[in-house]
Design a protein around this motif. Structure first.
Motif, PDB file in Angstrom:
ATOM      1  N   LEU A  95      -7.170   6.031  -8.163  1.00 49.94           N
ATOM      2  CA  LEU A  95      -8.260   5.054  -8.054  1.00 49.94           C
ATOM      3  C   LEU A  95      -9.414   5.428  -8.970  1.00 49.94           C
ATOM      4  O   LEU A  95      -9.678   6.607  -9.203  1.00 49.94           O
TER       5      LEU A  95
ATOM      6  N   ASP B 224      -9.347  -4.325   1.994  1.00 47.19           N
ATOM      7  CA  ASP B 224      -8.437  -5.282   1.355  1.00 47.19           C
ATOM      8  C   ASP B 224      -7.390  -4.565   0.509  1.00 47.19           C
ATOM      9  O   ASP B 224      -6.217  -4.956   0.508  1.00 47.19           O
ATOM     10  N   MET B 225      -7.793  -3.531  -0.207  1.00 52.44           N
ATOM     11  CA  MET B 225      -6.845  -2.782  -1.029  1.00 52.44           C
ATOM     12  C   MET B 225      -5.748  -2.166  -0.163  1.00 52.44           C
ATOM     13  O   MET B 225      -4.567  -2.203  -0.524  1.00 52.44           O
TER      14      MET B 225
ATOM     15  N   ARG C  69     -13.818  -4.270   0.310  1.00 56.57           N
ATOM     16  CA  ARG C  69     -12.955  -4.083  -0.865  1.00 56.57           C
ATOM     17  C   ARG C  69     -11.863  -3.052  -0.580  1.00 56.57           C
ATOM     18  O   ARG C  69     -10.690  -3.289  -0.854  1.00 56.57           O
ATOM     19  N   ILE C  70     -12.219  -1.904  -0.018  1.00 54.57           N
ATOM     20  CA  ILE C  70     -11.217  -0.860   0.211  1.00 54.57           C
ATOM     21  C   ILE C  70     -10.275  -1.257   1.344  1.00 54.57           C
ATOM     22  O   ILE C  70      -9.070  -0.986   1.280  1.00 54.57           O
TER      23      ILE C  70
ATOM     24  N   ASN D 154      -3.541  -5.028   1.320  1.00 48.95           N
ATOM     25  CA  ASN D 154      -2.691  -5.629   0.282  1.00 48.95           C
ATOM     26  C   ASN D 154      -1.558  -4.708  -0.152  1.00 48.95           C
ATOM     27  O   ASN D 154      -0.526  -5.166  -0.617  1.00 48.95           O
ATOM     28  N   ARG D 155      -1.771  -3.422   0.018  1.00 51.54           N
ATOM     29  CA  ARG D 155      -0.727  -2.471  -0.328  1.00 51.54           C
ATOM     30  C   ARG D 155       0.472  -2.602   0.605  1.00 51.54           C
ATOM     31  O   ARG D 155       1.617  -2.457   0.196  1.00 51.54           O
TER      32      ARG D 155
ATOM     33  N   ASP E 119     -13.899   3.327  -6.352  1.00 54.05           N
ATOM     34  CA  ASP E 119     -13.019   3.039  -5.225  1.00 54.05           C
ATOM     35  C   ASP E 119     -12.735   4.301  -4.409  1.00 54.05           C
ATOM     36  O   ASP E 119     -12.582   4.225  -3.188  1.00 54.05           O
TER      37      ASP E 119
END
Length: 84
Positions: free
Chosen positions: A36, A75-76, A72-73, A79-80, A40
């Motif tokens: 990252l 969601d990351m 944001r994190i 989404n993973r 991030d």
């Protein structure tokens, strides 16, 4: 050496004692964190300072963090495991 010590600290802090969080956070820190961008990585570290109950709600998508950095994190990580 300090980088390795910091990684180990993050790995241990990623183990939350709640299976639902452990299965998301430990693989994330093992497989994604090191690649990252610094911003991030800082967001991930900020996430680890949050309460487990809040993180559980966010990851189960029952609520959303008010802080855009945390969103944001989160969601990351979501989404993973649940790509669109």
């Amino acid at each position: 050496m300090p980088e390795n010590t910091e990684y180990k600290r993050l790995w241990w802090h990623s183990r939350r004692g709640m299976l639902e969080l452990d299965v998301l956070l430990v693989p994330f820190v093992e497989e994604v964190y090191r690649d990252l961008p610094a911003d991030d990585q800082a967001r991930y570290e900020k996430l680890l300072s949050c309460e487990d109950t809040d993180m559980f709600e966010w990851f189960m998508q029952r609520s959303r963090p008010e802080d855009p950095d945390l969103q944001r994190i989160v969601d990351m990580i979501i989404n993973r495991v649940q790509p669109d």
